[in-house]
Design an enzyme around this catalytic site. Structure first.
Site, mmCIF file in Angstrom:
data_model
loop_
_atom_site.group_PDB
_atom_site.id
_atom_site.type_symbol
_atom_site.label_atom_id
_atom_site.label_comp_id
_atom_site.label_asym_id
_atom_site.label_seq_id
_atom_site.Cartn_x
_atom_site.Cartn_y
_atom_site.Cartn_z
ATOM 1 N N CYS A 1 17.293 -8.231 13.371
ATOM 2 C CA CYS A 1 16.968 -9.180 14.113
ATOM 3 C C CYS A 1 15.542 -9.643 13.577
ATOM 4 O O CYS A 1 14.630 -9.799 14.547
ATOM 5 C CB CYS A 1 16.677 -8.815 15.689
ATOM 6 S SG CYS A 1 18.358 -8.063 16.238
ATOM 7 N N GLY B 1 3.625 1.726 -13.300
ATOM 8 C CA GLY B 1 3.603 0.417 -13.328
ATOM 9 C C GLY B 1 4.132 -0.316 -14.270
ATOM 10 O O GLY B 1 4.447 -1.764 -14.416
ATOM 11 N N GLU C 1 2.427 8.119 -15.238
ATOM 12 C CA GLU C 1 3.062 8.154 -13.919
ATOM 13 C C GLU C 1 4.135 7.069 -13.664
ATOM 14 O O GLU C 1 4.038 6.341 -12.702
ATOM 15 C CB GLU C 1 2.035 8.103 -12.817
ATOM 16 C CG GLU C 1 0.745 9.116 -12.900
ATOM 17 C CD GLU C 1 -0.131 8.753 -11.864
ATOM 18 O OE1 GLU C 1 -1.167 9.697 -11.570
ATOM 19 O OE2 GLU C 1 -0.317 7.615 -11.391
HETATM 20 N N1 LLP Z 1 0.757 5.978 -9.994
HETATM 21 C C1 LLP Z 1 -0.015 5.648 -8.840
HETATM 22 C C2 LLP Z 1 -1.200 5.946 -8.596
HETATM 23 C C3 LLP Z 1 0.792 4.613 -7.822
HETATM 24 O O1 LLP Z 1 0.234 4.274 -6.694
HETATM 25 C C4 LLP Z 1 2.156 4.190 -8.324
HETATM 26 C C5 LLP Z 1 2.679 3.348 -7.335
HETATM 27 C C6 LLP Z 1 2.788 4.758 -9.270
HETATM 28 C C7 LLP Z 1 1.851 5.717 -10.298
HETATM 29 C C8 LLP Z 1 4.212 4.272 -9.816
HETATM 30 O O2 LLP Z 1 4.212 2.920 -10.158
HETATM 31 P P1 LLP Z 1 5.574 2.544 -10.709
HETATM 32 O O3 LLP Z 1 5.513 3.106 -12.009
HETATM 33 O O4 LLP Z 1 6.729 2.672 -9.866
HETATM 34 O O5 LLP Z 1 5.213 1.003 -10.796
HETATM 35 N N2 LLP Z 1 6.740 -0.420 -3.161
HETATM 36 C C9 LLP Z 1 6.412 -1.312 -4.379
HETATM 37 C C10 LLP Z 1 5.715 -0.467 -5.323
HETATM 38 C C11 LLP Z 1 4.396 0.223 -4.811
HETATM 39 C C12 LLP Z 1 3.724 1.097 -5.970
HETATM 40 C C13 LLP Z 1 2.830 1.825 -5.354
HETATM 41 N N3 LLP Z 1 2.325 2.914 -6.459
HETATM 42 C C14 LLP Z 1 7.448 -1.995 -4.736
HETATM 43 O O6 LLP Z 1 8.863 -1.990 -4.221
HETATM 44 O O7 LLP Z 1 7.723 -2.813 -5.816
#
Ligand code: LLP
Length: 428
Positions: A354, A239, A272
């Protein structure tokens, strides 16, 4: 170092001029910088160094095998949310014990395979899943390490679709359910439920929600330890924002707020991250096809679309877009300064799909763009290629990894035959 920078008015990725990469590999094209991937991984490791965390790269953000290999060599562990992702990590050379298998709806087949493969940890999201895992592990006569994902009911203040830690979200279990699970499974022969996991959203643009979630988990750990549970690990999820995100603090601020909470707790710490490592390590290149003046707007129609980057359509995400060869006098000092340059024109950058939701940027001030000009969509390294689709029968774009002066193809462009292969197979 900024791996994507304009030199004499021409955008480069490390030592490669992006116009030449587009000429060689075609467009639309994703281009990643190896040095940016490594740099953001190392910066994150350094920021959290006091905690000596396991940094489990979130495969879902950028799953290309070659990208995974780069990060594995840096010492990354992996966060996988399907057996497909587990297999990608293994194929990229990761040891099974460095893979954390998470996800709200793992199928029995996926769980069974994860047990067979001896993945490092399985993050559990429901009582039913825990019971299924216990049965599978007993049948295989193994002891599997697991963590329970807690839904801490904390608002990460991000887009509703990427908020994951509020009680109305489908993710994790309540503290009450987790307490029950931990106590029932303490000393279990086949599941060692000794970790807690939390992931509250993405991107989380303030530090406070992490502190709130972690503090809730720590109070809970004290309570369940007193009741006999053995907790030796905490996974605080991902996140963290992309480094270039002007609306968010730097990663070091997150680390310095979080580290004091977790130090000296006899807990191994897992992170993560996906976006914070991959987003700014990639751009999407698109070629302008047509420029047309509508009744109220000017449209630059390019050859990339929501099929290559769905984030603007899905979350109203704003990606900085700028020509690849604007000339030296039309290079903005920073992303916000672009609109103030003379000669800029207000346009929507749209794709060929489209749907009116098919835009990459709206109401942006860009230097004049002519058909044939290349545009770069920045911060497209995370949740770009992985969320691409073949909608409108568009073959998926190619991916390239730049390392110094060299550009390597790491995923070939799909062809018409790729589009129909699974259908032709079904006819047989
Ligand atoms: N851990 C878990 C349990 C997750 O669900 C996620 C992302 C991460 C780690 C990694 O999060 P990050 O560090 O990348 O923020 N498609 C969306 C983001 C969805 C994230 C889903 N889970 C976007 O394009 O912003």
């Amino acid at each position: 170092m900024n791996e994507f920078e304009y030199r004499d008015g021409v955008l480069h990725c490390e030592g490669v001029a992006l116009q030449s990469a587009a000429d060689r590999f075609g467009t639309p094209l994703y281009v990643y910088s190896r040095s940016a991937l490594v740099g953001s991984f190392q910066r994150l490791s350094a920021a959290f160094q006091k905690l000596q965390p396991r940094i489990c790269f979130s495969i879902k953000s950028c799953h290309n095998l070659h990208v995974l290999r780069v990060l594995r060599k840096e010492g990354a562990w992996f966060d996988a949310v399907s057996i497909g992702e587990v297999r990608r990590a293994l194929e990229a050379g990761a040891a099974a014990e460095t893979i954390v298998f998470a996800g709200v709806g793992k199928t029995p087949e996926e769980l069974a395979l994860a047990v067979r493969l001896d993945v490092g940890c399985i993050n559990i999201e429901s009582e039913g899943e825990l019971a299924a895992l216990a049965e599978l592990a007993a049948r295989a006569d193994k002891t599997i390490r697991a963590a329970v994902r807690i839904n801490p009911d904390v608002d990460a203040i991000t887009h509703p679709y990427t908020t994951t830690g509020k009680s109305e979200n489908k993710f994790g279990v309540s503290f009450e359910a987790a307490r029950e699970m931990l106590l029932v499974y303490t000393g279990h022969d086949h599941v060692r439920l000794s970790g807690l996991h939390v992931h509250i959203g993405s991107p989380v643009r303030t530090v406070a929600p992490y502190m709130e979630a972690i503090n809730r988990l720590l109070a809970f750990i004290e309570e369940v330890r007193a009741a006999g549970a053995v907790i030796d690990a905490i996974d605080i999820g991902g996140g963290f924002p992309a480094a270039g995100d002007e609306q968010a603090p730097a990663i070091e601020e997150y680390a310095s707020a979080v580290a004091p909470l977790l130090e000296g707790r006899a807990l191994a710490v897992h992170l993560e991250p996906g976006r914070s490592i991959a987003a700014d390590a990639g751009v999407l290149l698109a070629k302008a096809l047509y420029v047309k003046q509508g009744a109220t707007k000017r449209f630059v129609v390019v050859d990339a679309a929501m099929t290559e980057l769905i984030r603007p359509a899905l979350y109203r995400a704003e990606h900085f877009v700028w020509p690849v060869t604007p000339g030296a006098d039309l290079v903005p000092e920073n992303r916000l300064a672009g609109a103030r340059l003379p000669q800029t024109v207000r346009v929507d950058v749209v794709g060929p799909v489209c749907e009116s939701g098919d835009f990459l940027a709206r109401d942006r001030w860009l230097p004049p763009v002519d058909p044939g000009d290349l545009l770069a969509v920045f911060s497209a390294g995370a949740y770009g290629a992985v969320m691409s689709s073949q909608y409108n029968s568009r073959p998926r774009a190619a991916e390239v990894l730049v390392s110094g002066e060299e550009a390597h193809l790491i995923r070939r462009r799909e062809t018409y035959d790729d589009l129909v292969a699974a259908e032709r197979d079904a006819d047989r």
